[in-house]
Motif scaffolding. Structure first.
Motif, PDB file in Angstrom:
ATOM      1  N   ILE A 285       0.848  -1.187   0.000  1.00 24.48           N
ATOM      2  CA  ILE A 285       0.000   0.000   0.000  1.00 24.48           C
ATOM      3  C   ILE A 285       0.885   1.239   0.000  1.00 24.48           C
ATOM      4  CG2 ILE A 285      -1.789   1.285   1.231  1.00 24.48           C
ATOM      5  CD1 ILE A 285      -2.708  -1.413   0.070  1.00 24.48           C
ATOM      6  N   GLU A 286       0.767   2.033  -1.031  1.00 25.87           N
ATOM      7  CA  GLU A 286       1.563   3.258  -1.141  1.00 25.87           C
ATOM      8  C   GLU A 286       0.896   4.446  -0.467  1.00 25.87           C
ATOM      9  OE1 GLU A 286       4.527   3.367  -2.197  1.00 25.87           O
ATOM     10  OE2 GLU A 286       4.715   1.429  -3.204  1.00 25.87           O
ATOM     11  N   GLY A 287      -0.453   4.435  -0.387  1.00 25.00           N
ATOM     12  CA  GLY A 287      -1.192   5.561   0.163  1.00 25.00           C
ATOM     13  C   GLY A 287      -1.560   5.379   1.622  1.00 25.00           C
ATOM     14  N   GLY A 288      -2.713   5.967   2.006  1.00 30.14           N
ATOM     15  CA  GLY A 288      -3.142   5.956   3.397  1.00 30.14           C
ATOM     16  C   GLY A 288      -4.154   4.883   3.713  1.00 30.14           C
ATOM     17  N   ASP A 289      -4.910   5.113   4.806  1.00 28.82           N
ATOM     18  CA  ASP A 289      -5.839   4.105   5.302  1.00 28.82           C
ATOM     19  C   ASP A 289      -6.980   3.824   4.332  1.00 28.82           C
ATOM     20  OD1 ASP A 289      -4.277   3.963   7.511  1.00 28.82           O
ATOM     21  OD2 ASP A 289      -5.682   4.947   8.882  1.00 28.82           O
ATOM     22  N   LEU A 290      -7.412   4.818   3.541  1.00 32.26           N
ATOM     23  CA  LEU A 290      -8.503   4.593   2.599  1.00 32.26           C
ATOM     24  C   LEU A 290      -8.085   3.584   1.534  1.00 32.26           C
ATOM     25  CD1 LEU A 290     -11.313   5.206   1.550  1.00 32.26           C
ATOM     26  CD2 LEU A 290     -10.376   7.170   0.295  1.00 32.26           C
ATOM     27  N   GLU A 291      -6.932   3.789   0.953  1.00 34.86           N
ATOM     28  CA  GLU A 291      -6.421   2.825  -0.032  1.00 34.86           C
ATOM     29  C   GLU A 291      -6.245   1.458   0.612  1.00 34.86           C
ATOM     30  OE1 GLU A 291      -2.372   1.724  -2.535  1.00 34.86           O
ATOM     31  OE2 GLU A 291      -2.554   3.719  -1.627  1.00 34.86           O
ATOM     32  N   ASN A 292      -5.747   1.466   1.826  1.00 36.10           N
ATOM     33  CA  ASN A 292      -5.517   0.224   2.562  1.00 36.10           C
ATOM     34  C   ASN A 292      -6.820  -0.562   2.731  1.00 36.10           C
ATOM     35  OD1 ASN A 292      -4.501  -1.763   4.301  1.00 36.10           O
ATOM     36  ND2 ASN A 292      -3.291  -0.315   5.478  1.00 36.10           N
ATOM     37  N   SER A 293      -7.858   0.099   3.196  1.00 35.67           N
ATOM     38  CA  SER A 293      -9.141  -0.569   3.424  1.00 35.67           C
ATOM     39  C   SER A 293      -9.765  -1.055   2.122  1.00 35.67           C
ATOM     40  CB  SER A 293     -10.105   0.390   4.134  1.00 35.67           C
ATOM     41  OG  SER A 293      -9.597   0.781   5.391  1.00 35.67           O
ATOM     42  N   LYS A 294      -9.692  -0.240   1.082  1.00 34.07           N
ATOM     43  CA  LYS A 294     -10.274  -0.624  -0.209  1.00 34.07           C
ATOM     44  C   LYS A 294      -9.589  -1.843  -0.808  1.00 34.07           C
ATOM     45  CE  LYS A 294     -11.152   2.499  -3.275  1.00 34.07           C
ATOM     46  NZ  LYS A 294     -10.951   3.655  -4.194  1.00 34.07           N
ATOM     47  N   SER A 295      -8.306  -2.013  -0.492  1.00 38.01           N
ATOM     48  CA  SER A 295      -7.540  -3.099  -1.100  1.00 38.01           C
ATOM     49  C   SER A 295      -8.044  -4.480  -0.681  1.00 38.01           C
ATOM     50  CB  SER A 295      -6.058  -2.967  -0.731  1.00 38.01           C
ATOM     51  OG  SER A 295      -5.831  -3.301   0.630  1.00 38.01           O
ATOM     52  N   TYR A 296      -8.790  -4.551   0.429  1.00 40.40           N
ATOM     53  CA  TYR A 296      -9.323  -5.841   0.881  1.00 40.40           C
ATOM     54  C   TYR A 296     -10.270  -6.438  -0.156  1.00 40.40           C
ATOM     55  CZ  TYR A 296      -7.601  -5.217   5.705  1.00 40.40           C
ATOM     56  OH  TYR A 296      -6.802  -5.074   6.824  1.00 40.40           O
ATOM     57  N   ASN A 297     -10.789  -5.603  -1.037  1.00 36.85           N
ATOM     58  CA  ASN A 297     -11.721  -6.065  -2.068  1.00 36.85           C
ATOM     59  C   ASN A 297     -11.175  -5.775  -3.470  1.00 36.85           C
ATOM     60  OD1 ASN A 297     -14.186  -7.301  -2.810  1.00 36.85           O
ATOM     61  ND2 ASN A 297     -15.113  -5.301  -3.221  1.00 36.85           N
ATOM     62  N   GLU A 298      -9.855  -5.796  -3.600  1.00 31.87           N
ATOM     63  CA  GLU A 298      -9.227  -5.511  -4.897  1.00 31.87           C
ATOM     64  C   GLU A 298      -8.326  -6.675  -5.281  1.00 31.87           C
ATOM     65  OE1 GLU A 298      -9.252  -0.612  -4.667  1.00 31.87           O
ATOM     66  OE2 GLU A 298      -7.415  -1.688  -4.095  1.00 31.87           O
ATOM     67  N   SER A 299      -8.949  -7.681  -5.893  1.00 26.22           N
ATOM     68  CA  SER A 299      -8.233  -8.924  -6.183  1.00 26.22           C
ATOM     69  C   SER A 299      -7.202  -8.784  -7.292  1.00 26.22           C
ATOM     70  CB  SER A 299      -9.234 -10.020  -6.562  1.00 26.22           C
ATOM     71  OG  SER A 299      -9.986  -9.646  -7.695  1.00 26.22           O
ATOM     72  N   TYR A 300      -7.214  -7.655  -7.991  1.00 28.59           N
ATOM     73  CA  TYR A 300      -6.235  -7.462  -9.056  1.00 28.59           C
ATOM     74  C   TYR A 300      -4.840  -7.179  -8.511  1.00 28.59           C
ATOM     75  CZ  TYR A 300      -6.695  -2.454  -8.052  1.00 28.59           C
ATOM     76  OH  TYR A 300      -6.703  -1.227  -7.429  1.00 28.59           O
ATOM     77  N   ARG A 301      -4.745  -6.829  -7.236  1.00 31.66           N
ATOM     78  CA  ARG A 301      -3.447  -6.479  -6.663  1.00 31.66           C
ATOM     79  C   ARG A 301      -2.570  -7.719  -6.496  1.00 31.66           C
ATOM     80  NH1 ARG A 301      -2.757  -1.565  -3.788  1.00 31.66           N
ATOM     81  NH2 ARG A 301      -4.603  -0.204  -3.845  1.00 31.66           N
TER      82      ARG A 301
END
Length: 307
Positions: free
Chosen positions: A276-292
Motif C-alpha cells: 500500500i503506497e497511500g493511506g488508510d482509505l487505499e488500505n481498506s479498499k484493497s481488501y476487495n481488490e483482487s487485481y493487486r
C-alpha cells in the motif's frame, strides 16, 4: 436480512477453479466440515506441502469473505506452486455450513483447530510428502500454532496477533470507550471461567451476544505467546508495516519469544498481504481488490524459509 447478505456473500465468494500448465488443482473433501483445494506442481515438484489456514470470519479457501475478494490465499498457493511446492487451502467450516444452508451458531474456536488437525492428519496418513509446513494468516496463525508439533516441519505466521482475543478487544475498548472497561473486563472474566453472562452494557452487545459467547470463551483461552514458546520447529513470523489489524509491536513480541524464530517485517505491506503506497482509505479498499499482486518480499520470504 441475514439470508440476503448470505446470498450476496455466496455470489461474490464462490471458489473458482484455475490452473496453468505447471500445476494441477484437485478439490478434496477432508471431512463433513472441511472442503479444500490441493494445488500440485507438475514441474519441479519438491515433494513439499504447505497447509494454508485462513483468517477470522467466513473466510473461504481463497482468502475471501463478505464483500472482500482479494484472493490472497489463492495467490500464495499459486506462488508456491511456481517454485515446486504443493499446497492445500480450505474453506472454514462456516463457509460449508452457509453453502448447505445449515449454520451452527454454537461453533467453537476449538472446532477450527479440530478442522486444521483433520487436514494435517489426512496428509500425514497419505505419506506423500517428505515435509509439511503450516502457513496461518491472521486468526489462522493461532490455529496453526496449536497443531504445529511432531508432524510439522515448519510454521509460518502471517499477520498473526501476539495477544489473546480478549486482550485485543480490551485495548480497543480502552481507546474508544474507556468508561466501559470495568464492565467489559468483568464479562471477560466470566467467559474465561467457561460460563456465560448477561451482565454487560447494551453498548457491548455486539461483543457479548449470547450467540457468540461460547466461541469467544474458547478463543480467549489461547495465548499466542505462550503457545509459540512450546514449538520446537523452525518458525517464520511475517508482518507488514501497514497492517491495520496487527501492529509491528505485536509481530516483534512474537519474534522475541524464541531465538530460533525468523522475523520478516515488510515495509508497506498490509493485512491482506498487498503493498500500500497511500493511506488508510487505499488500505481498506484493497481488501476487495483482487487485481493487486502479493508483496514480492512475502513470496521470497516464504520460498526461502520452506526450501
Amino acid at each position: 436480512m441475514r439470508l440476503y447478505y448470505s446470498l450476496l456473500w455466496l455470489f461474490f465468494t464462490l471458489p473458482t477453479i484455475a490452473q496453468d500448465a505447471t500445476s494441477v488443482e484437485k478439490d478434496l473433501v477432508i471431512s463433513q466440515f472441511v472442503d479444500g483445494t490441493l494445488l500440485v506442481p507438475t514441474v519441479d515438484n519438491k515433494n513439499i506441502l504447505a497447509i494454508i489456514i485462513g483468517d477470522y470470519g467466513p473466510t473461504d479457501r481463497n482468502g475471501n469473505q463478505n464483500f472482500q475478494k482479494n484472493n490472497s490465499l489463492k495467490k500464495i498457493a499459486n506462488g508456491l506452486s511456481k517454485h515446486g511446492i504443493s499446497s492445500f487451502r480450505y474453506d472454514k467450516r462456516i463457509v460449508k455450513q452457509i453453502l448447505k444452508g445449515h449454520v451452527n451458531t454454537r461453533i467453537s474456536f476449538d472446532d477450527f483447530v479440530a478442522d486444521a488437525k483433520a487436514v494435517l492428519n489426512h496428509f500425514v496418513k497419505q505419506q506423500t510428502y517428505s515435509a509439511i509446513y503450516i502457513i496461518g494468516h491472521g486468526q489462522g496463525s493461532l490455529v496453526g500454532m496449536l497443531i504445529s508439533h511432531e508432524d510439522v516441519t515448519g510454521f509460518v505466521s502471517l499477520a498473526g496477533s501476539a495477544k489473546s482475543i480478549d486482550q485485543v478487544i480490551m485495548e480497543q475498548i480502552k481507546q474508544t470507550a474507556p468508561g466501559l472497561v470495568p464492565d467489559a473486563q468483568s464479562a471477560f472474566d466470566v467467559l474465561k471461567s467457561g460460563k456465560t453472562t448477561t451482565n454487560f452494557p447494551s453498548a457491548l452487545s455486539n461483543i457479548f451476544s449470547l450467540n457468540t459467547q461460547s466461541f469467544m470463551s474458547s478463543w480467549m483461552q489461547h495465548n499466542p505467546l505462550e503457545i509459540l514458546k512450546t514449538l520446537n520447529i523452525p518458525v517464520l513470523i511475517v508482518n507488514g508495516t501497514k497492517d491495520l489489524q496487527v501492529s509491528t509491536d505485536e509481530a516483534n513480541q512474537l519474534q522475541t519469544v524464541s531465538e530460533k524464530n525468523t522475523f520478516k517485517l515488510i515495509t508497506k505491506m498490509n493485512h491482506v498481504l498487498f503493498i500500500i503506497e497511500g493511506g488508510d482509505l487505499e488500505n481498506s479498499k484493497s481488501y476487495n481488490e483482487s487485481y493487486r499482486p502479493l508483496s514480492p518480499e512475502l513470496m521470497e520470504a516464504l520460498i526461502a524459509f520452506i526450501k
